[in-house]
Structure formats: structure tokens, C-alpha cells
Design a protein around this motif. Structure first.
Motif, PDB file in Angstrom:
ATOM      1  N   LEU A 190       0.845  -1.189   0.000  1.00  0.00           N
ATOM      2  CA  LEU A 190       0.000   0.000   0.000  1.00  0.00           C
ATOM      3  C   LEU A 190       0.884   1.244   0.000  1.00  0.00           C
ATOM      4  N   GLN A 192       0.568   5.509  -0.116  1.00  0.00           N
ATOM      5  CA  GLN A 192      -0.168   6.767  -0.153  1.00  0.00           C
ATOM      6  C   GLN A 192       0.633   7.746  -1.012  1.00  0.00           C
ATOM      7  N   TRP A 193       0.059   8.151  -2.138  1.00  0.00           N
ATOM      8  CA  TRP A 193       0.796   8.871  -3.169  1.00  0.00           C
ATOM      9  C   TRP A 193       1.336  10.216  -2.678  1.00  0.00           C
ATOM     10  N   LEU A 218      -0.852  -1.077  -4.479  1.00  0.00           N
ATOM     11  CA  LEU A 218      -2.101  -0.325  -4.422  1.00  0.00           C
ATOM     12  C   LEU A 218      -1.767   1.096  -4.005  1.00  0.00           C
ATOM     13  N   ASN A 220      -2.927   5.074  -3.573  1.00  0.00           N
ATOM     14  CA  ASN A 220      -4.083   5.948  -3.405  1.00  0.00           C
ATOM     15  C   ASN A 220      -3.618   7.382  -3.221  1.00  0.00           C
ATOM     16  N   MET A 221      -4.399   8.320  -3.704  1.00  0.00           N
ATOM     17  CA  MET A 221      -4.121   9.718  -3.455  1.00  0.00           C
ATOM     18  C   MET A 221      -4.337  10.006  -1.970  1.00  0.00           C
ATOM     19  N   VAL A 227      -5.579   6.823   4.346  1.00  0.00           N
ATOM     20  CA  VAL A 227      -5.824   5.537   3.694  1.00  0.00           C
ATOM     21  C   VAL A 227      -7.333   5.283   3.605  1.00  0.00           C
ATOM     22  N   PRO A 228      -7.864   5.060   2.408  1.00  0.00           N
ATOM     23  CA  PRO A 228      -9.312   4.833   2.286  1.00  0.00           C
ATOM     24  C   PRO A 228      -9.713   3.480   2.861  1.00  0.00           C
ATOM     25  N   ALA A 231      -9.123   0.221   0.965  1.00  0.00           N
ATOM     26  CA  ALA A 231      -7.768  -0.327   0.915  1.00  0.00           C
ATOM     27  C   ALA A 231      -7.613  -1.451   1.930  1.00  0.00           C
ATOM     28  N   ASP A 234      -9.255  -4.513   0.518  1.00  0.00           N
ATOM     29  CA  ASP A 234      -8.393  -5.176  -0.461  1.00  0.00           C
ATOM     30  C   ASP A 234      -7.336  -6.024   0.235  1.00  0.00           C
TER      31      ASP A 234
END
Length: 244
Positions: A190, A192-193, A218, A220-221, A227-228, A231, A234
Motif C-alpha cells: 500500500l 499513499q501517493w 495499491l 491511493n491519493m 488511507v481509504p 484499501a 483489499d
């Protein structure tokens, strides 16, 4: 291993605190299980179990909902464990350069991470010895989160860990990239971008270095704490595929 406390959470999950020598830890097991269950070892940053407890127990509840036990131990020099002068100096050096807006040098990263990995990984393996001796836990074992370099080392040296979920949100010494090439188990990473404390390119380079045939990134923005929820879903699906 000695259990020191026990309580049922409101969803029926059994939470037991334990000590392994001087090392505190927590074990969560599902409300009902007719056979020994797989185990997920929960990693966390060196901020102390008490401070991290709300996030850890939330992750453990998700594990239990999937039919898995979850456990975590206190990292060296953290929480109620004895102070570790070298680690405290490395953290102070890190704070100093970050507050000054200076780049974090390889020397600081090495001093911060490599001794922690060298101490924490043998302790995690000893915890697995104790946990897997319990009748209610039968394996296989997954590793989830925490300091990514600890997870990398464990994935290389611990054959009982068959799958790992990493959070690309911590500093990684250059030496760990060579170890990453030796990782062959399935990985779910994971990222976080927009994580303000994470070197995105280093995270991408580390993912590229992993030797696993099955590895998923994975991204994510959002920042470190953004973290959504999906996620986590998933990640749960990843462990369900590999631990059942």
C-alpha cells in the motif's frame, strides 16, 4: 509466554495481553473457531503499543472477522521497554534535519532502521514460536504493516510467513533493497501517493526490487493518514486468498 490479562471485546473477539520475557504483546483470537486458525503478525511504528492500540485493535478486529488470529509485540526501545540510547539519538537526529527542512541522509536512515531490524526480527520469530505453540493457532502466518524493513527481513528469513502486506510509509536503508530481491512470497503493498514523510520514488524502487512473482502495488491519493477504507478491504481479500 505468560498471559497477563484477558477480556472479550464487544464483538466477541478475545483479547489477551502477554509477556515474552521482557517483551509485552497482545493476542486477539476470533469469537468462535472450531479448529486452529491462521495468524497475522501485526507490525507497527516504534511509537509504543499503548499509543498505537486504537489502530492495532481495529486491524485485529478485521482479522478476526476473516477468521484469523492477530498478534503484535512491542518494538525494542519503545513503550514500556527499557530505553535504547542509540535509537533515541537516531530519532533526535531525524527530527532535527526534518525540522530544519534538510534532506535525511543515508547515515541517519541506517542508524534509525538497521539496528531496529536486527533486534526486532529475532524477537518476532521468538513470538511466532510461542504463538504457534498455542492449540488455538495453527498457521499459516501472514505479516501486516509496520516498519517495512522489518517486514522485508522477516519475509526473507522466516519460512512460516507465507504472505505479507506492507505499508510503504517509512524510511528504507539502501541495504534493504538487496534483501528485497530475496523476497519471494506474495506481497500486497500500500502506497499513499501524497505521503509527506515518504520518498515516493524510493517506495516504487523498492517495489520493483521485490523478487516475488506475485506482488501488487495499491496506490491511493492522499497523505499518510488518508488511507481509504476500501484499501483495508483489499488487504483482507489478499490475506484470505493466501492464509485459508
Amino acid at each position: 509466554m505468560q498471559f497477563t490479562s484477558e477480556q472479550r471485546l464487544d464483538d466477541g473477539v478475545l483479547e489477551r495481553e502477554f509477556t515474552l520475557g521482557e517483551i509485552p504483546g497482545i493476542l486477539w483470537t476470533p469469537a468462535s473457531a472450531s479448529a486452529p486458525v491462521p495468524l497475522i503478525l501485526l507490525g507497527h511504528p516504534p511509537l509504543g503499543l499503548r499509543r498505537m492500540y486504537p489502530r492495532l485493535v481495529a486491524r485485529a478486529r478485521h482479522c478476526a472477522a476473516e477468521g484469523f488470529a492477530a498478534a503484535t509485540i512491542e518494538l525494542p526501545g519503545s513503550g514500556d521497554r527499557p530505553r535504547w540510547a542509540a535509537a533515541e539519538q537516531a530519532r533526535a537526529d531525524l527530527r532535527r534535519v526534518m525540522e530544519a527542512g534538510e534532506p535525511v541522509s543515508d547515515e541517519i536512515i541506517d542508524a534509525l532502521i538497521l539496528p531496529l531490524v536486527d533486534k526486532a526480527v529475532p524477537e518476532s520469530r521468538a513470538a511466532l514460536d510461542a504463538l504457534l505453540s498455542l492449540p488455538e493457532i495453527g498457521g499459516p502466518v501472514g505479516y501486516s504493516g509496520g516498519v517495512i524493513s522489518i517486514g522485508v527481513r522477516l519475509a526473507v528469513v522466516e519460512p512460516r510467513i507465507v504472505a505479507a502486506g506492507f505499508f510503504a510509509g517509512s524510511f528504507v536503508p539502501r541495504a534493504m533493497f538487496e534483501e528485497a530481491r530475496q523476497v519471494t512470497i506474495p506481497l500486497h503493498v500500500l502506497l499513499q501517493w501524497d505521503d509527506e514523510g515518504n520518498d515516493r520514488q524510493a517506495a516504487l524502487d523498492l517495489f520493483d526490487a521485490f523478487g516475488s512473482n506475485e506482488k501488487t502495488l495499491l496506490a491511493n491519493m492522499g497523505g499518510h493518514t488518508g488511507v481509504p477504507q476500501f484499501a483495508g478491504e483489499d488487504a483482507a481479500g489478499f490475506f484470505a486468498r493466501h492464509l485459508r
